[in-house]
Design a protein around this motif. Structure first.
Motif, PDB file in Angstrom:
ATOM      1  N   GLY A   1      11.770  11.646 -21.648  1.00 56.96           N
ATOM      2  CA  GLY A   1      10.652  10.769 -21.317  1.00 56.96           C
ATOM      3  C   GLY A   1       9.758  11.401 -20.275  1.00 56.96           C
ATOM      4  N   TYR A   2       9.598  10.718 -19.134  1.00 58.89           N
ATOM      5  CA  TYR A   2       8.696  11.192 -18.082  1.00 58.89           C
ATOM      6  C   TYR A   2       9.350  11.045 -16.713  1.00 58.89           C
ATOM      7  N   GLU A   3       8.870  11.887 -15.796  1.00 60.06           N
ATOM      8  CA  GLU A   3       9.323  11.814 -14.404  1.00 60.06           C
ATOM      9  C   GLU A   3       8.113  11.885 -13.487  1.00 60.06           C
ATOM     10  N   PHE A   4       8.051  10.980 -12.516  1.00 61.59           N
ATOM     11  CA  PHE A   4       6.997  11.028 -11.512  1.00 61.59           C
ATOM     12  C   PHE A   4       7.519  11.811 -10.316  1.00 61.59           C
ATOM     13  N   VAL A   5       6.858  12.931 -10.012  1.00 60.20           N
ATOM     14  CA  VAL A   5       7.332  13.830  -8.969  1.00 60.20           C
ATOM     15  C   VAL A   5       6.818  13.421  -7.593  1.00 60.20           C
ATOM     16  N   GLY A   6       5.552  13.031  -7.513  1.00 59.54           N
ATOM     17  CA  GLY A   6       5.023  12.553  -6.243  1.00 59.54           C
ATOM     18  C   GLY A   6       4.376  13.639  -5.415  1.00 59.54           C
ATOM     19  N   ASP A   7       4.753  14.879  -5.630  1.00 54.85           N
ATOM     20  CA  ASP A   7       4.142  15.993  -4.899  1.00 54.85           C
ATOM     21  C   ASP A   7       3.535  16.932  -5.932  1.00 54.85           C
TER      22      ASP A   7
ATOM     23  N   LYS B   1      -4.136  19.111 -17.956  1.00 54.96           N
ATOM     24  CA  LYS B   1      -3.466  19.902 -18.985  1.00 54.96           C
ATOM     25  C   LYS B   1      -2.174  20.511 -18.465  1.00 54.96           C
ATOM     26  N   ASN B   2      -2.039  20.600 -17.171  1.00 54.37           N
ATOM     27  CA  ASN B   2      -0.808  21.074 -16.533  1.00 54.37           C
ATOM     28  C   ASN B   2      -0.389  20.069 -15.462  1.00 54.37           C
ATOM     29  N   PRO B   3       0.058  18.893 -15.889  1.00 51.67           N
ATOM     30  CA  PRO B   3       0.342  17.804 -14.942  1.00 51.67           C
ATOM     31  C   PRO B   3       1.460  18.147 -13.970  1.00 51.67           C
ATOM     32  N   ARG B   4       1.234  17.772 -12.715  1.00 47.76           N
ATOM     33  CA  ARG B   4       2.223  17.993 -11.664  1.00 47.76           C
ATOM     34  C   ARG B   4       2.826  16.689 -11.153  1.00 47.76           C
ATOM     35  N   LEU B   5       2.080  15.597 -11.283  1.00 49.07           N
ATOM     36  CA  LEU B   5       2.580  14.304 -10.790  1.00 49.07           C
ATOM     37  C   LEU B   5       3.476  13.630 -11.833  1.00 49.07           C
ATOM     38  N   ILE B   6       2.949  13.486 -13.043  1.00 51.05           N
ATOM     39  CA  ILE B   6       3.718  12.858 -14.126  1.00 51.05           C
ATOM     40  C   ILE B   6       4.138  13.957 -15.092  1.00 51.05           C
ATOM     41  N   ARG B   7       5.389  14.333 -15.025  1.00 54.13           N
ATOM     42  CA  ARG B   7       5.896  15.432 -15.835  1.00 54.13           C
ATOM     43  C   ARG B   7       6.615  14.919 -17.079  1.00 54.13           C
TER      44      ARG B   7
ATOM     45  N   GLU C   1      -3.161   0.838 -16.764  1.00 54.62           N
ATOM     46  CA  GLU C   1      -2.960   2.135 -16.117  1.00 54.62           C
ATOM     47  C   GLU C   1      -2.500   1.954 -14.677  1.00 54.62           C
ATOM     48  N   PHE C   2      -3.081   0.975 -13.983  1.00 52.68           N
ATOM     49  CA  PHE C   2      -2.681   0.698 -12.606  1.00 52.68           C
ATOM     50  C   PHE C   2      -1.217   0.261 -12.556  1.00 52.68           C
ATOM     51  N   GLU C   3      -0.848  -0.632 -13.438  1.00 51.52           N
ATOM     52  CA  GLU C   3       0.526  -1.128 -13.477  1.00 51.52           C
ATOM     53  C   GLU C   3       1.501   0.007 -13.794  1.00 51.52           C
ATOM     54  N   LEU C   4       1.096   0.885 -14.693  1.00 52.72           N
ATOM     55  CA  LEU C   4       1.934   2.026 -15.063  1.00 52.72           C
ATOM     56  C   LEU C   4       2.119   2.974 -13.878  1.00 52.72           C
ATOM     57  N   LEU C   5       1.047   3.237 -13.143  1.00 52.90           N
ATOM     58  CA  LEU C   5       1.134   4.113 -11.976  1.00 52.90           C
ATOM     59  C   LEU C   5       2.069   3.531 -10.924  1.00 52.90           C
ATOM     60  N   VAL C   6       1.935   2.251 -10.637  1.00 52.94           N
ATOM     61  CA  VAL C   6       2.810   1.603  -9.650  1.00 52.94           C
ATOM     62  C   VAL C   6       4.270   1.695 -10.094  1.00 52.94           C
ATOM     63  N   TYR C   7       4.503   1.483 -11.387  1.00 50.38           N
ATOM     64  CA  TYR C   7       5.870   1.567 -11.917  1.00 50.38           C
ATOM     65  C   TYR C   7       6.459   2.960 -11.680  1.00 50.38           C
ATOM     66  N   PHE C   8       5.655   3.989 -11.922  1.00 43.38           N
ATOM     67  CA  PHE C   8       6.114   5.358 -11.706  1.00 43.38           C
ATOM     68  C   PHE C   8       6.394   5.624 -10.226  1.00 43.38           C
ATOM     69  N   VAL C   9       5.462   5.245  -9.365  1.00 44.90           N
ATOM     70  CA  VAL C   9       5.598   5.533  -7.937  1.00 44.90           C
ATOM     71  C   VAL C   9       6.842   4.862  -7.368  1.00 44.90           C
ATOM     72  N   GLU C  10       7.100   3.634  -7.805  1.00 42.81           N
ATOM     73  CA  GLU C  10       8.269   2.910  -7.310  1.00 42.81           C
ATOM     74  C   GLU C  10       9.580   3.559  -7.753  1.00 42.81           C
ATOM     75  N   ARG C  11       9.504   4.426  -8.760  1.00 43.52           N
ATOM     76  CA  ARG C  11      10.713   5.073  -9.297  1.00 43.52           C
ATOM     77  C   ARG C  11      10.590   6.591  -9.226  1.00 43.52           C
TER      78      ARG C  11
ATOM     79  N   ILE D   1       0.861  -1.181   0.000  1.00 38.61           N
ATOM     80  CA  ILE D   1       0.000   0.000   0.000  1.00 38.61           C
ATOM     81  C   ILE D   1       0.900   1.234   0.000  1.00 38.61           C
ATOM     82  N   MET D   2       0.702   2.084  -1.008  1.00 32.15           N
ATOM     83  CA  MET D   2       1.550   3.257  -1.156  1.00 32.15           C
ATOM     84  C   MET D   2       0.700   4.509  -1.103  1.00 32.15           C
ATOM     85  N   ALA D   3       1.210   5.540  -0.453  1.00 33.62           N
ATOM     86  CA  ALA D   3       0.529   6.825  -0.370  1.00 33.62           C
ATOM     87  C   ALA D   3       1.380   7.872  -1.074  1.00 33.62           C
TER      88      ALA D   3
END
Length: 239
Positions: free
Chosen positions: A230-236, A218-224, A166-176, A138-140
C-alpha cells in the motif's frame, strides 16, 4: 430524515434509485437535467447528491463545479456509464466525494451513500475540534502545516488548496506516520466502506494529493508506495 437528490435523465434509473432509497428510509427528490439539479442543490439542503455525468442543459461536471464554487459541501457521488477514467478523475478533482460506474446494484449505491454521509466533512468548523488520535488540531510536517479547525494546509505560509477528501486523506496519513497502510485500510477509514470494494479511488486521490504536497510528485518523498502492500507516510521529504 436524510434527504437525497437523485439526478439522472433515464426514467428507469430514477425509478430504481428512488424506490430503493425510500425503502431504506430516505426522503428522495429527483431531477432529470443539470440546470434543475443545480437549482435544487443551491436552494435546498440535502444529505447527499447522486449525480449522473451525462445530463441535458448542464452536465454533471459543471453542476459539481458550480455547487463547490458556491460553497455547497453536500457529499456528491457522480454516476457515469463511461469507462474513461478521465471523467472519474476530473469529477473527483472538481470536488465530488465518490463515483459509481453503471451498471450498479442498489446495494452498492446504498453502501456508498452511507459511507459518504458518515465521513462527510462539516460545512463549518465545529466549536470544539474533535480530537484526532494524536490530539493535534494543528500539525506540522516538514514545511507543511495542517490546521484541522480551518481545514487548511500551507507550505511555508502559502496556502495549498485541497478538496475535502484530499484533506481528510492527508490527516489520516499524518496521524499514522511511519506505518504501512493497505489500500483496503485507507478505503475503510477515509471513505468508510465496510465491504470489499475497488480501491482505484484511493490511488486516484493519492496521485492528486502528491501533485499538491510533494516537491517532486513523480518521485514522492512524503507518501511512498510500498509495492505489494500500500502506502507509507514518511513525514520527512528529505529522508
Amino acid at each position: 430524515m436524510d434527504k437525497i437528490l437523485v439526478v439522472d435523465d433515464e426514467p428507469a434509473i430514477v425509478t430504481l434509485l428512488s424506490y430503493n432509497l425510500k425503502q431504506a428510509g430516505y426522503e428522495v427528490v429527483t431531477a432529470t437535467d443539470g440546470a434543475a439539479a443545480l437549482s435544487l442543490g443551491l436552494e435546498q439542503s440535502f444529505t447527499c447528491i447522486l449525480l449522473d455525468l451525462m445530463l441535458p442543459k448542464l452536465d454533471g461536471m459543471e453542476v459539481t463545479k458550480r455547487l463547490r464554487q458556491e460553497k455547497v459541501r453536500t457529499p456528491i457521488i457522480i454516476v457515469t456509464a463511461k469507462s474513461d477514467e478521465f471523467d472519474k478523475v476530473f469529477g473527483l478533482e472538481l470536488g465530488a466525494d465518490d463515483y459509481i460506474t453503471k451498471p450498479f446494484s442498489p446495494r452498492e449505491v446504498l453502501a456508498r451513500i452511507k459511507a459518504v454521509i458518515r465521513r462527510a466533512v462539516p460545512t463549518e468548523p465545529a466549536p470544539v475540534a474533535v480530537a484526532a488520535p494524536t490530539n493535534r488540531a494543528i500539525m506540522a510536517v516538514g514545511n507543511l502545516q495542517i490546521d484541522q479547525n480551518k481545514y487548511r494546509v500551507t507550505r511555508n505560509g502559502e496556502n495549498i488548496s485541497l478538496t475535502p477528501k484530499e484533506f481528510e486523506l492527508l490527516v489520516y496519513f499524518v496521524e499514522r506516520e511511519g506505518r504501512v497502510l493497505s489500500r483496503d485500510a485507507i478505503l475503510n477509514h477515509v471513505w468508510g466502506y465496510d465491504y470489499a470494494s475497488e480501491t482505484r479511488i484511493v490511488d486516484i486521490h493519492i496521485s492528486h494529493l502528491r501533485e499538491k504536497i510533494e516537491l517532486d510528485p513523480k518521485n514522492p518523498r512524503l507518501i511512498r508506495t510500498v509495492r505489494g502492500f500500500g502506502y507509507e507516510f514518511v513525514g520527512d521529504e528529505h529522508a
